[in-house]
Design a protein around this motif. Structure first.
Motif, mmCIF file in Angstrom:
data_model
loop_
_atom_site.group_PDB
_atom_site.id
_atom_site.type_symbol
_atom_site.label_atom_id
_atom_site.label_comp_id
_atom_site.label_asym_id
_atom_site.label_seq_id
_atom_site.Cartn_x
_atom_site.Cartn_y
_atom_site.Cartn_z
ATOM 1 N N THR A 165 70.646 39.488 11.815
ATOM 2 C CA THR A 165 69.832 40.687 11.714
ATOM 3 C C THR A 165 70.413 41.844 12.516
ATOM 4 N N PHE A 166 71.092 41.525 13.617
ATOM 5 C CA PHE A 166 71.709 42.550 14.470
ATOM 6 C C PHE A 166 73.180 42.177 14.688
ATOM 7 N N PRO A 167 74.047 42.431 13.730
ATOM 8 C CA PRO A 167 75.446 41.985 13.830
ATOM 9 C C PRO A 167 76.162 42.467 15.082
ATOM 10 N N MET A 168 75.773 43.622 15.609
ATOM 11 C CA MET A 168 76.495 44.180 16.755
ATOM 12 C C MET A 168 76.385 43.305 18.006
ATOM 13 N N ILE A 169 75.356 42.472 18.111
ATOM 14 C CA ILE A 169 75.214 41.691 19.340
ATOM 15 C C ILE A 169 76.173 40.506 19.389
ATOM 16 N N SER A 170 76.892 40.242 18.298
ATOM 17 C CA SER A 170 77.824 39.108 18.281
ATOM 18 C C SER A 170 78.941 39.263 19.311
ATOM 19 N N ARG A 171 79.183 40.481 19.738
ATOM 20 C CA ARG A 171 80.289 40.730 20.666
ATOM 21 C C ARG A 171 79.832 40.821 22.121
ATOM 22 N N LEU A 172 78.529 40.645 22.345
ATOM 23 C CA LEU A 172 78.018 40.764 23.711
ATOM 24 C C LEU A 172 78.243 39.478 24.498
ATOM 25 N N LYS A 173 78.392 39.630 25.800
ATOM 26 C CA LYS A 173 78.468 38.473 26.701
ATOM 27 C C LYS A 173 77.078 38.206 27.273
ATOM 28 N N MET A 174 76.777 36.940 27.487
ATOM 29 C CA MET A 174 75.501 36.584 28.090
ATOM 30 C C MET A 174 75.581 36.775 29.597
ATOM 31 N N LEU A 175 74.552 37.383 30.160
ATOM 32 C CA LEU A 175 74.526 37.637 31.603
ATOM 33 C C LEU A 175 73.829 36.491 32.345
ATOM 34 N N ARG A 176 72.651 36.086 31.871
ATOM 35 C CA ARG A 176 71.937 34.972 32.506
ATOM 36 C C ARG A 176 70.940 34.368 31.521
ATOM 37 N N GLN A 177 70.514 33.161 31.848
ATOM 38 C CA GLN A 177 69.604 32.405 30.983
ATOM 39 C C GLN A 177 68.652 31.613 31.870
ATOM 40 N N TRP A 178 67.437 31.404 31.407
ATOM 41 C CA TRP A 178 66.453 30.688 32.225
ATOM 42 C C TRP A 178 65.372 30.092 31.325
ATOM 43 N N GLY A 179 64.431 29.392 31.921
ATOM 44 C CA GLY A 179 63.318 28.804 31.180
ATOM 45 C C GLY A 179 62.039 28.864 31.991
ATOM 46 N N GLY A 180 60.916 28.766 31.303
ATOM 47 C CA GLY A 180 59.606 28.671 31.937
ATOM 48 C C GLY A 180 58.826 27.545 31.290
ATOM 49 N N ILE A 181 57.785 27.078 31.963
ATOM 50 C CA ILE A 181 56.989 25.960 31.449
ATOM 51 C C ILE A 181 55.698 26.498 30.857
ATOM 52 N N VAL A 182 55.543 26.366 29.553
ATOM 53 C CA VAL A 182 54.349 26.875 28.889
ATOM 54 C C VAL A 182 53.413 25.718 28.528
ATOM 55 N N ASP A 183 52.132 26.045 28.461
ATOM 56 C CA ASP A 183 51.095 25.048 28.165
ATOM 57 C C ASP A 183 50.522 25.345 26.783
ATOM 58 N N MET A 184 50.715 24.425 25.861
ATOM 59 C CA MET A 184 50.373 24.663 24.462
ATOM 60 C C MET A 184 49.133 23.869 24.061
ATOM 61 N N THR A 185 48.178 24.552 23.454
ATOM 62 C CA THR A 185 47.026 23.879 22.849
ATOM 63 C C THR A 185 47.320 23.623 21.375
ATOM 64 N N GLY A 186 46.469 22.843 20.738
ATOM 65 C CA GLY A 186 46.677 22.512 19.332
ATOM 66 C C GLY A 186 46.537 23.698 18.409
ATOM 67 N N ASP A 187 45.674 24.662 18.759
ATOM 68 C CA ASP A 187 45.492 25.828 17.891
ATOM 69 C C ASP A 187 46.238 27.050 18.403
ATOM 70 N N ARG A 188 47.059 26.862 19.444
ATOM 71 C CA ARG A 188 47.892 27.922 20.015
ATOM 72 C C ARG A 188 47.054 29.087 20.555
ATOM 73 N N SER A 189 45.843 28.781 20.997
ATOM 74 C CA SER A 189 44.991 29.765 21.642
ATOM 75 C C SER A 189 44.601 29.251 23.017
ATOM 76 N N PRO A 190 44.257 30.137 23.949
ATOM 77 C CA PRO A 190 44.063 29.731 25.342
ATOM 78 C C PRO A 190 42.742 29.032 25.611
ATOM 79 N N LEU A 191 42.636 28.532 26.822
ATOM 80 C CA LEU A 191 41.396 28.001 27.376
ATOM 81 C C LEU A 191 40.986 28.902 28.535
ATOM 82 N N ILE A 192 39.820 29.509 28.441
ATOM 83 C CA ILE A 192 39.214 30.238 29.566
ATOM 84 C C ILE A 192 37.783 29.749 29.606
ATOM 85 N N THR A 193 37.514 28.804 30.484
ATOM 86 C CA THR A 193 36.313 28.012 30.264
ATOM 87 C C THR A 193 35.781 27.364 31.527
ATOM 88 N N LYS A 194 34.484 27.056 31.495
ATOM 89 C CA LYS A 194 33.912 26.138 32.471
ATOM 90 C C LYS A 194 34.478 24.755 32.189
#
Length: 414
Positions: free
Chosen positions: A322-351
């Motif tokens: 979709t963006f051919p120009m980015i094929s020539r870029l170098k990666m600077l850094r990469q990371w990850g985070g831990i996400v919490d997934m429900t079955g319907d992909r909507s949050p819990l804000i609850t008692k």
């Protein structure tokens, strides 16, 4: 010559410009608080802030196992939008987006909100129908979005290739008032405001147990000792299940890593956020010139906070079409985070089944955009026992079959 980490430099700059040190010093906990919030990320800090601002509850401790904003708040790709299909989702995300617009003034701290616009590309006939449906739903919800043509997409994003070999761009769902904000600044701004109210932000303080009497929470055990409270808010994202287990109940969640990466900085070339859900990649350009890139979650449950090669391969391969120009870029850094997934992909804000214990989690891959609205609703729920913003996001919906299905409606949960 002494070298400092980026975090240390940011911390010292914050001290120099604001004179604010209390939250960074992590005071020793008092014996008792009216409210304890576990988790000093965006959602936890926002909850504490609105408890103080809206309800005058300021005898509050925000407890953090690591450091302030060091979890998903400091690891996300900063997309802010509210064009969700389901009414409860649109309501809380639009509340958050509207609060973001005035957040710098409200907190007296620049969170660098940039309403540059967010577009979600349609690259199949199915997506055209889905996004047009969402545009109609948003019109009924009072959320301003529109369906735009490929020609308009090209006008907004000149670097895009409309005629990809596998998935051409057929149009897009466009939210002009969506955008980005500085993720660290959101955490710092809320923390600074909480500290000014006299709240304690206690870092390097891990919760090891939740104490209760007669079915009601009475306090927590931590690595810094026992702390009593009247009410407990659990706002710990990917570790929600572990804290819930300490409190004696289970949650319909699973933890999965979500990865992102940024390129080397380049001159300005794209001033909107683009999401491509068919190929599952999204991209924006930071103020420093880096191309901020992300995609889908890992295909297996894990608690890693680092990058992996398969993510680079899958996500970048999708975006290069979709963006051919980015094929020539170098990666600077990469990371990850831990996400919490429900079955319907909507949050819990609850008692919860434990009296006086509330939980805010299950935001999956899209929690950053919801921080102000999430904190607003969670604070109202904790202070009054009810919130129109959070009513639909209770635990009971899984038992009663009232799913808020955003897994298909949003294309992707970002």
């Amino acid at each position: 010559m002494k070298h400092y980490s980026a975090f240390a430099v940011a911390r010292e700059a914050l001290r120099y410009h604001t004179g604010w040190e209390r939250a960074w010093r992590s005071p020793e906990p008092k014996k008792r608080y009216d409210v304890i919030i576990v988790g000093a990320g965006g959602h936890g800090l926002a909850t504490a802030y609105y408890l103080g601002k809206n309800y005058g509850i300021q005898n509050v401790a925000i407890i953090e196992k690591g450091w302030l904003g060091g979890g998903n708040t400091g690891r996300n790709t900063t997309i802010i939008r509210s064009n969700y299909l389901q009414d409860p989702s649109a309501a809380i995300y639009e509340k958050a987006r509207s609060l973001y617009e005035g957040l710098s003034q409200d907190l007296n701290y620049n969170v660098m909100f940039s309403p540059r616009g967010v577009m979600m590309l349609a690259q199949t006939q199915h997506e055209i129908r889905g996004y047009q449906r969402t545009a109609h739903a948003n019109a009924l919800q009072g959320v301003k979005t529109e369906w735009i043509t490929p020609e308009r997409v090209k006008e907004l994003v000149p670097i895009i290739n409309l005629d990809g070999p596998r998935y051409p761009v057929l149009g897009a769902l466009w939210q002009e008032r969506g955008g980005t904000a500085r993720h660290d600044a959101v955490a710092w701004g809320y923390a600074r405001a909480c500290s000014a109210m006299g709240m304690d932000i206690i870092q390097q303080c891990e919760v090891t147990g939740v104490r209760s009497e007669n079915g009601h929470v009475v306090g927590v055990d931590t690595t810094k000792g026992a702390i009593d409270c009247d009410k407990l808010g659990i706002v710990v994202a990917g570790h929600s299940g572990q804290l819930a287990e300490m409190a004696g109940f289970r949650l319909p969640l699973e933890g999965i890593a979500l990865q992102a990466l940024v390129s080397e900085p380049i001159k300005p070339c794209m001033d909107v956020v683009v999401m491509a859900n068919t190929v599952h990649g999204y991209m924006s350009q930071s103020d420093k010139g880096e191309m901020v890139i992300g995609g889908g979650t890992d295909g297996f449950n894990n608690y890693t906070q680092r990058g992996s090669f398969h993510h680079i391969e899958e996500t970048v391969r999708a975006l290069v079409e979709t963006f051919p120009m980015i094929s020539r870029l170098k990666m600077l850094r990469q990371w990850g985070g831990i996400v919490d997934m429900t079955g319907d992909r909507s949050p819990l804000i609850t008692k919860t089944p434990l009296g006086g214990c509330f939980i805010n989690g299950g935001w999956g891959t899209g929690g950053f955009k919801a921080i102000p609205g999430s904190g607003w609703g969670m604070a109202q729920l904790m202070a009054t026992g009810h919130s129109p913003l959070t009513e639909a996001f209770s635990l009971d919906r899984f038992k009663e079959g009232r799913f808020i299905d955003e897994s298909v409606a949003a294309g992707v949960a970002h």
